[in-house]
Design a protein around this motif. Sequence first.
Motif: not given
Length: 447
Positions: A226-228, A298-300, A398-400
Amino acid sequence: MATALPIAPDSADPTFDELLAARPALSLHARDGLLVEEVPLARIAAEYGTPTWVYSAGTLRRRFRALKAALEGAGLQASIHYATKANDNQAVLRVLRAEGAGADIVSAGELRATMAAGIPAGETVFSGVGKTLEEIRFALTQGIFQLNAESVEEIDMISAVASEMGVKAPVSLRVNPDVDARTHAKITTGKAENKFGIAYDDALPLYTRMASLPGIRPIGIATHIGSQITDGMSAYRAAYARLAEMVHALRAHNLPVERVDCGGGLGIPYRDEVAPTPEALAGAIKATLGGLGIPVMLEPGRWLVGPAGFLLASVVLQKRGAARRFLVLDAAMNDLLRPAMYEAWHGIVPVSPLARTAALSSADIVGPVCESGDTFAKGRLMPEMVPGDLVAILDAGAYGAVMSSTYNARPLAAEVLVDGARAALVRVRQTHEDLLASQRLPEWLAG
Ligand code: LLP
């Protein structure tokens, strides 16, 4: 009668000073107002207009180095594959590449973007539940480091394409560990009901099958829960412990496992969340996967770029509704979708130095798009503002820009990179002509 009262601002919101103190890219200059690194946001607005995305190169570097140091500090052999979907701007990719980032991509478009920025396919992971045959072929032709497969159907597709090309595709199996990352429902990915990955119990038989296919070289397992993620390390630990168990099971069946992909998801504080540190993540990886003797990946995405970006917008007008004060910006949900889509909280700070001493009162901060969901914030303490006043919407790296649309025929905003005292346009603002240029009329309507 409640409608006659102004909505009480949420007193738990951090103050402007608290928001700035936690964001080292920002500072307040007595005359020039808010600066990103050494560049006044007012100067960027004057030069490039608004709305404009502004990225801090220094913040990107600082965060990449901090993550890398945390992994090294834990004694892990780890590689960082930046999740390009968070921000695919070429300048951002180049800054991260110069620090040593590989990439995590989810489409041929992202692979082209990362390669154009100098990230070799040989350091790139291809994730995603629906890679097309063309995308698989393209990735293999470019020498992709790893394909993360998410279904038996996809594994067969990859094997078919690879055999036809006379190669063996390096495939990692994305396992769904069925843990709850306790994040927003729209961005949780590691529960059994989510579309992602392979059910834990199916992984061993499927990995065995991969090893028997002509076009596949099984190289490991992967997950992304998941994210955040801000809820401590328990979900990460649970997921990685299951991966470690799986590696032991695969090895017991004489199946080769060369590496484990830990995914992304590390959260950031948008408001006052206590986000886990990279050291905590590195510790959780070390404790669960450290004994396997193989490298981890890692995939940050968000953690690296989120705090490095700001959406600079102008106030179009201030209006008083029956019950509220509204600040209408020239940025909207088509630019930054997160508040409308996830009820996301983003700090919003006036750029003018005078705003710091002005009286504050509650306001809703909205865009001009014709939807009530086009609301960046409700009940924020803000000064009185006049047309042309500037605000910065924080943590928008991010995600903007990547999630922007042209809804309401609003052109995509410009993007600017700041690096110390320098600022440069890194994406030109779209024009109305651009919006019309790709449209075609059937001949019976033309003329
Ligand atoms: N790896 C995979 C397989 C992913 O699906 C994602 C994100 C990442 C890595 C990077 O996750 P991060 O470190 O950025 O959390 N648009 C949403 C976030 C969607 C995330 C999708 N997958 C938002 O604005 O919150």
